[in-house]
Design an enzyme around this catalytic site. Structure first.
Site, PDB file in Angstrom:
ATOM      1  N   HIS A 118       0.874  -1.174   0.000  1.00 49.63           N
ATOM      2  CA  HIS A 118       0.000   0.000   0.000  1.00 49.63           C
ATOM      3  C   HIS A 118       0.914   1.227   0.000  1.00 49.63           C
ATOM      4  O   HIS A 118       2.006   1.182   0.571  1.00 49.63           O
ATOM      5  CB  HIS A 118      -0.838  -0.046   1.279  1.00 49.63           C
ATOM      6  N   ASP A 195       3.618  -4.505   7.928  1.00 50.83           N
ATOM      7  CA  ASP A 195       2.381  -3.738   7.866  1.00 50.83           C
ATOM      8  C   ASP A 195       1.240  -4.706   8.167  1.00 50.83           C
ATOM      9  O   ASP A 195       0.942  -5.601   7.362  1.00 50.83           O
ATOM     10  CB  ASP A 195       2.254  -3.128   6.461  1.00 50.83           C
ATOM     11  N   GLN A 198      -3.993  -5.026   7.221  1.00 49.76           N
ATOM     12  CA  GLN A 198      -5.011  -5.970   6.732  1.00 49.76           C
ATOM     13  C   GLN A 198      -4.961  -7.321   7.443  1.00 49.76           C
ATOM     14  O   GLN A 198      -5.846  -8.148   7.221  1.00 49.76           O
ATOM     15  CB  GLN A 198      -4.842  -6.197   5.212  1.00 49.76           C
ATOM     16  N   LYS A 221      -9.793  -0.434  11.009  1.00 47.92           N
ATOM     17  CA  LYS A 221     -10.022  -1.605  10.150  1.00 47.92           C
ATOM     18  C   LYS A 221     -10.330  -2.841  10.988  1.00 47.92           C
ATOM     19  O   LYS A 221     -10.561  -3.922  10.457  1.00 47.92           O
ATOM     20  CB  LYS A 221      -8.777  -1.888   9.289  1.00 47.92           C
ATOM     21  N   CYS A 361      -4.699   2.432  -3.681  1.00 50.03           N
ATOM     22  CA  CYS A 361      -3.444   2.932  -3.098  1.00 50.03           C
ATOM     23  C   CYS A 361      -2.310   1.927  -3.263  1.00 50.03           C
ATOM     24  O   CYS A 361      -1.499   1.726  -2.347  1.00 50.03           O
ATOM     25  CB  CYS A 361      -3.610   3.294  -1.621  1.00 50.03           C
TER      26      CYS A 361
END
Ligand code: 7TS
Length: 406
Positions: A118, A195, A198, A221, A361
């Site tokens: 991203h 990261d 997600q 999220k 993104c």
């Protein structure tokens, strides 16, 4: 899942029969307990945390620090001082780029990122590299999002100072084997930044098991409020890093021409913090725990499998990424032949079906895959097969509505 899906959906005020919310990778819906937690904070504990000596301020501080402890336990960090509250994953990654990377990088050093990142896990590194005369190297994936261990080893060099990698792609839904990649990076002496934006909402993530140096994710999220995010960092690294933002709350003493900085984690939390957001996030964590990752995974797998099966009935739909639905973690990014993704999303929106269209993104990834732009449906445990039916059936009308014979 112990509880019936109807009961679960009743916990979420926005999940009604009217809206089919298929954009949880952008932000999840919030259960009432989270929405009410923020209200409760302002109604019952509101004072500036970490400052006042009076009871109310102490209570505000307690709620905030309890939330930090809840996050620590949730991701298996060794100490609460390794949990820094930020606004979101983007800010967490920038914190590491501006402090750790900019102090560590020398001209000629290298940062390794994957092509599927991203923009939030790419641009901070690109900027740091430019400032320091360092170089960015890209690790490419195949069309399914796979990156092999050999490719990873080959991309690492003696000058690789830092590796930045997402655990789950927001476009392909594939999962990177963070534990193996982090171990290989460490053999080379590189620091590993994961990261988790997600992944943390969908699978159990344990920072000690993965042995990552940093992990970034967003509260919004994972059923939590917007405006609260997390950076986990190993204590020995955080200790050595300079502050990110300067001002109130992050100091020990200040004189006319200098300052000493507060201990962790406060060194990285300048200004008044988002205590209500942190409190809301702690309630989101409690909610996820109550449902349990086994049940979340099982339900998301069933829904993804179902969505795949239904999408395949449409000969004009191509789903990006792996053939196997279990490798998608609820993310279905697709093209509808002959139709611009913005038209797909707009037509679906007329029936109140929420999907995302565009580059998500992740422009370097779409360019690598030679896909101009796409539509994405992303699922969470609270979705239903009825919503998927509605989505697939409405999608099935899009081409005809735009003048195609079928
Ligand atoms: N990393 C990944 C893998 C993401 O998917 C996102 C947001 C971010 C970082 C940034 O998170 P933020 O909370 O700081 O904005 N992804 C998306 C998306 O896929 N659609 O909207 C936002």
């Amino acid at each position: 899942m112990g509880r019936d899906i109807k009961e679960i959906r009743a916990d979420f005020p926005l999940l009604t029969d009217e809206v089919a919310y298929l954009d949880s990778a952008a932000t999840s819906q919030k259960p009432r307990v989270v929405i009410e937690a923020e209200k409760e904070f302002y109604e019952c504990y509101n004072a500036n945390p970490l400052r006042g000596l009076y009871e109310l301020s102490v209570e505000a501080t307690d709620r905030y620090e309890e939330a930090r402890e809840a996050v620590r336990e949730f991701i298996g960090a060794q100490s609460a001082e390794e949990i820094i509250f930020t606004r979101n994953a983007t800010e967490s990654l920038n914190l590491v780029a501006y402090t750790y990377a900019m102090s560590a990088l020398k001209a000629g050093d290298e940062i390794l990122v994957t092509i599927m990142e991203h923009h939030s896990n790419f641009l901070p590194w690109l900027n740091a590299a430019k400032q320091c005369g360092a170089k960015i190297n890209f690790l490419e994936c195949d069309a399914d999002g796979r990156i092999t261990e050999e490719a990873f080893r080959a991309a690492l060099t003696a000058r690789t100072v830092l590796v930045a990698m997402t655990q789950i792609s927001n476009v392909l839904g594939c999962e990177n084997d963070i534990k193996s990649f982090a171990a290989i990076a460490h053999e080379q002496g590189a620091v590993f930044v994961a990261d988790g934006a997600q992944s943390v909402p969908h699978i159990p993530v344990n920072v000690r098991e993965l042995d990552v140096d940093f992990l970034a994710f967003s509260g919004h999220k994972m059923l939590g409020p917007m405006g609260i995010g997390v950076l986990y960092g190993k204590r020995e690294l955080l200790d050595k890093m300079p502050p990110f933002l300067y001002g109130g709350e992050m100091i020990e003493t200040v004189t006319r021409n200098g300052a000493t900085y507060a201990e962790l984690p406060h060194k990285f939390e300048a200004g008044t913090v988002n205590a209500a957001g942190a409190y809301g996030l702690s309630r989101a964590i409690a909610y996820i725990r109550k449902i349990g990752f086994d049940a979340i995974r099982e339900r998301e797998d069933i829904l993804t499998q179902y969505a795949f099966k239904r999408l395949r009935e449409n000969p004009y739909v191509t789903v990006l990424g792996a053939e196997n639905p279990a490798e998608h973690h609820g993310i279905l990014t697709f093209r509808l032949e002959g139709v611009h993704p913005h038209d797909v999303a707009a037509i679906l929106d007329e029936s109140r079906i929420c999907v995302r269209a565009g580059h998500h993104c992740a422009q370097p990834l779409l360019k690598h895959l030679q896909v101009p732009s796409t539509t994405r449906a992303s699922l969470a445990f609270y979705n239903t097969t009825e919503e998927i039916d509605r989505f697939v059936e409405t999608l099935g009308t899009v081409r005809r509505r735009l003048g195609y014979a079928e």
